[in-house]
Design a protein around this motif. Structure first.
Motif, mmCIF file in Angstrom:
data_model
loop_
_atom_site.group_PDB
_atom_site.id
_atom_site.type_symbol
_atom_site.label_atom_id
_atom_site.label_comp_id
_atom_site.label_asym_id
_atom_site.label_seq_id
_atom_site.Cartn_x
_atom_site.Cartn_y
_atom_site.Cartn_z
ATOM 1 N N GLY A 250 0.790 -1.224 0.000
ATOM 2 C CA GLY A 250 0.000 0.000 0.000
ATOM 3 C C GLY A 250 0.816 1.264 0.000
ATOM 4 N N GLN A 251 2.164 1.116 0.139
ATOM 5 C CA GLN A 251 3.042 2.279 0.118
ATOM 6 C C GLN A 251 2.677 3.303 1.192
ATOM 7 O OE1 GLN A 251 5.983 2.672 -2.218
ATOM 8 N NE2 GLN A 251 5.506 0.544 -1.740
ATOM 9 N N TYR A 252 2.621 2.836 2.438
ATOM 10 C CA TYR A 252 2.423 3.735 3.571
ATOM 11 C C TYR A 252 3.241 3.213 4.743
ATOM 12 C CZ TYR A 252 -0.937 0.019 4.627
ATOM 13 O OH TYR A 252 -1.520 -1.206 4.838
ATOM 14 N N TYR A 253 3.551 4.112 5.689
ATOM 15 C CA TYR A 253 4.252 3.724 6.909
ATOM 16 C C TYR A 253 3.212 3.271 7.932
ATOM 17 C CZ TYR A 253 8.279 6.043 4.828
ATOM 18 O OH TYR A 253 9.296 6.405 3.980
ATOM 19 N N PRO A 254 3.245 2.000 8.372
ATOM 20 C CA PRO A 254 2.207 1.487 9.267
ATOM 21 C C PRO A 254 2.202 2.138 10.647
ATOM 22 C CG PRO A 254 3.345 -0.308 8.147
ATOM 23 C CD PRO A 254 4.144 0.937 7.898
ATOM 24 N N SER A 255 3.378 2.537 11.145
ATOM 25 C CA SER A 255 3.445 3.167 12.461
ATOM 26 C C SER A 255 4.744 3.946 12.578
ATOM 27 C CB SER A 255 3.362 2.117 13.581
ATOM 28 O OG SER A 255 4.512 1.279 13.574
ATOM 29 N N CYS A 256 4.761 4.905 13.510
ATOM 30 C CA CYS A 256 5.961 5.702 13.778
ATOM 31 C C CYS A 256 6.061 5.938 15.280
ATOM 32 C CB CYS A 256 5.891 7.047 13.057
ATOM 33 S SG CYS A 256 5.833 6.937 11.249
ATOM 34 N N ILE A 257 7.251 6.287 15.747
ATOM 35 C CA ILE A 257 7.431 6.633 17.162
ATOM 36 C C ILE A 257 6.647 7.913 17.435
ATOM 37 C CG2 ILE A 257 9.083 7.300 18.934
ATOM 38 C CD1 ILE A 257 11.176 5.636 17.440
ATOM 39 N N GLU A 258 5.754 7.845 18.400
ATOM 40 C CA GLU A 258 4.832 8.961 18.612
ATOM 41 C C GLU A 258 5.550 10.245 19.009
ATOM 42 O OE1 GLU A 258 0.442 9.592 20.478
ATOM 43 O OE2 GLU A 258 1.865 8.440 21.689
ATOM 44 N N ARG A 259 6.508 10.156 19.939
ATOM 45 C CA ARG A 259 7.247 11.335 20.380
ATOM 46 C C ARG A 259 8.742 11.054 20.286
ATOM 47 N NH1 ARG A 259 4.042 15.103 23.076
ATOM 48 N NH2 ARG A 259 5.793 16.439 22.500
ATOM 49 N N PRO A 260 9.328 11.130 19.106
ATOM 50 C CA PRO A 260 10.755 10.848 18.936
ATOM 51 C C PRO A 260 11.613 11.649 19.916
ATOM 52 C CG PRO A 260 9.707 11.133 16.802
ATOM 53 C CD PRO A 260 8.699 11.534 17.836
ATOM 54 N N GLY A 261 12.523 10.938 20.568
ATOM 55 C CA GLY A 261 13.402 11.582 21.530
ATOM 56 C C GLY A 261 12.835 11.656 22.928
ATOM 57 N N LEU A 262 11.533 11.403 23.081
ATOM 58 C CA LEU A 262 10.903 11.474 24.399
ATOM 59 C C LEU A 262 10.456 10.111 24.905
ATOM 60 C CD1 LEU A 262 8.706 14.700 24.016
ATOM 61 C CD2 LEU A 262 10.974 14.470 25.066
ATOM 62 N N SER A 263 9.977 9.257 24.000
ATOM 63 C CA SER A 263 9.545 7.918 24.395
ATOM 64 C C SER A 263 9.605 7.003 23.189
ATOM 65 C CB SER A 263 8.116 7.943 24.964
ATOM 66 O OG SER A 263 7.166 8.049 23.928
ATOM 67 N N GLY A 264 9.545 5.695 23.460
ATOM 68 C CA GLY A 264 9.565 4.726 22.374
ATOM 69 C C GLY A 264 8.191 4.258 21.958
ATOM 70 N N THR A 265 7.144 4.838 22.541
ATOM 71 C CA THR A 265 5.773 4.460 22.201
ATOM 72 C C THR A 265 5.492 4.776 20.731
ATOM 73 O OG1 THR A 265 5.058 4.953 24.454
ATOM 74 C CG2 THR A 265 3.348 4.795 22.764
ATOM 75 N N THR A 266 4.840 3.844 20.059
ATOM 76 C CA THR A 266 4.519 4.059 18.651
ATOM 77 C C THR A 266 3.041 4.376 18.463
ATOM 78 O OG1 THR A 266 4.115 1.707 18.264
ATOM 79 C CG2 THR A 266 6.361 2.523 17.892
ATOM 80 N N THR A 267 2.720 4.964 17.342
ATOM 81 C CA THR A 267 1.331 5.231 16.962
ATOM 82 C C THR A 267 1.087 4.740 15.549
ATOM 83 O OG1 THR A 267 -0.339 6.948 16.609
ATOM 84 C CG2 THR A 267 1.942 7.573 16.183
ATOM 85 N N LYS A 268 -0.082 4.181 15.333
ATOM 86 C CA LYS A 268 -0.471 3.768 13.977
ATOM 87 C C LYS A 268 -1.303 4.844 13.283
ATOM 88 C CE LYS A 268 -4.684 1.372 15.458
ATOM 89 N NZ LYS A 268 -5.433 0.083 15.473
ATOM 90 N N PHE A 269 -1.583 5.926 13.990
ATOM 91 C CA PHE A 269 -2.365 7.017 13.398
ATOM 92 C C PHE A 269 -1.419 7.944 12.643
ATOM 93 C CE2 PHE A 269 -4.921 6.049 17.364
ATOM 94 C CZ PHE A 269 -5.725 5.133 16.717
ATOM 95 N N VAL A 270 -0.932 7.420 11.543
ATOM 96 C CA VAL A 270 0.086 8.083 10.732
ATOM 97 C C VAL A 270 -0.452 8.249 9.318
ATOM 98 C CG1 VAL A 270 2.410 7.858 9.751
ATOM 99 C CG2 VAL A 270 1.939 7.055 12.095
ATOM 100 N N ILE A 271 -0.202 9.384 8.709
ATOM 101 C CA ILE A 271 -0.581 9.611 7.320
ATOM 102 C C ILE A 271 0.687 9.730 6.474
ATOM 103 C CG2 ILE A 271 -1.461 11.389 5.741
ATOM 104 C CD1 ILE A 271 -3.911 11.597 7.497
ATOM 105 N N THR A 272 0.723 8.949 5.438
ATOM 106 C CA THR A 272 1.826 8.949 4.466
ATOM 107 C C THR A 272 1.376 9.711 3.223
ATOM 108 O OG1 THR A 272 2.589 6.807 5.285
ATOM 109 C CG2 THR A 272 3.372 7.480 3.112
ATOM 110 N N THR A 273 2.278 10.453 2.631
ATOM 111 C CA THR A 273 1.933 11.212 1.440
ATOM 112 C C THR A 273 2.778 10.757 0.254
ATOM 113 O OG1 THR A 273 3.433 12.951 2.228
ATOM 114 C CG2 THR A 273 1.086 13.268 2.598
ATOM 115 N N GLY A 274 2.156 10.804 -0.926
ATOM 116 C CA GLY A 274 2.840 10.439 -2.164
ATOM 117 C C GLY A 274 2.705 11.534 -3.194
#
Length: 276
Positions: A250-274
């Motif tokens: 589908g060419q999207y990122y399924p999840s990302c680190i929610e607060r990079p540098g602050l915690s390792g918690t991830t979120t799947k509420f991510v929007i990828t753009t093409g």
């Protein structure tokens, strides 16, 4: 390309919540969820410390349910009111389906009435029409808003994709063929106690993003070197460092680190753009 251009049928998701889908073939449904939208929202409209938008998130987005402070904000005839209305127009475009809209009137300093009709486009949080935005709704609307900000306020057509429906793209879709260059991803929450937005970029497509004036995805180049953020949007570097590997189908990122540098918690509420 126009998103959601075909017929819709109502389908209940939860009490008080209506979403829209298509009853026909998978190919038709796939075309319908192409979700290709222009973006030229100014970064200043995300300066929520000056807006009464917490009240909007905590109520159904209908005039008869709005907090007086929120209503006053969207009817303000001054420059701040213009920012609120710009934010609200894009937020509704992200949240509501094409079958939903928000209608109101405001009066300018010369006493002239302006009738506004803000129509839905993407449908990432249709329940906002009948109740408050939940965490998913806040996050998806926020990510969608960030994806549609343009440093130069120049309209650009892009593909908006996500693991989260209704933005999930399908293998072999026309959208993926027309918008093959994944530029990066956006996520955050504008309604958090401390609002935040993050963006990352696909290192392989930075030149194309810059050619399309997408500085809010890859960072605005400063004279003399270095990059700067795009308003509240914190550009955290290559997506490979903070996000799950790009979904090949589908060419999207399924999840990302929610607060990079602050915690390792991830979120799947991510929007990828093409981009093309």
């Amino acid at each position: 390309m126009r998103a959601w251009s075909l017929g819709m049928a109502l389908v209940a998701l939860a009490p008080g919540c209506i979403a829209y889908t298509d009853e026909r073939s998978d190919d038709v449904m796939e075309a319908e969820v192409a979700l290709v939208q222009g973006n030229h929202l100014g970064a200043n409209a995300l300066a929520l410390n000056a807006l009464a938008l917490n009240a909007l998130a905590l109520n159904a987005l209908a005039l008869n349910t709005l907090d007086p402070q929120a209503l006053a904000a969207i009817e303000d005839p001054g420059p701040q009111g213009a920012l609120v209305r710009a934010f609200l127009k894009y937020a509704i475009g992200c949240a509501f389906t094409p079958a939903q809209s928000f209608v109101f009137t405001w009066t300018d300093g010369n006493g002239v009435d302006h009738d506004e009709v803000y129509k839905g486009e993407l449908g990432v949080a249709p329940c906002w029409a009948t109740g408050r935005l939940d965490t998913q709704g806040q996050s998806m609307v926020s990510a969608c808003m960030a994806a549609r900000v343009n440093y130069y306020q120049v309209p650009v057509t892009l593909s908006i994709r996500s693991l989260t429906e209704p933005l999930k793209t399908l293998t072999g879709s026309q959208e993926l063929a027309q918008y093959p260059d994944v530029e990066g991803a956006f996520w955050g929450n504008l309604w958090a106690p401390t609002p935040f937005l993050h963006a990352c970029y696909n290192s392989a497509t930075v030149a194309n993003s810059r050619a399309w004036k997408r500085d809010c995805a890859v960072g605005h180049l400063r004279e003399g070197g270095g990059i700067e953020a795009c308003g509240i949007i914190d550009i955290v570097g290559p997506c490979a460092n903070v996000c799950q590997n790009l979904n090949g189908a589908g060419q999207y990122y399924p999840s990302c680190i929610e607060r990079p540098g602050l915690s390792g918690t991830t979120t799947k509420f991510v929007i990828t753009t093409g981009l093309p």
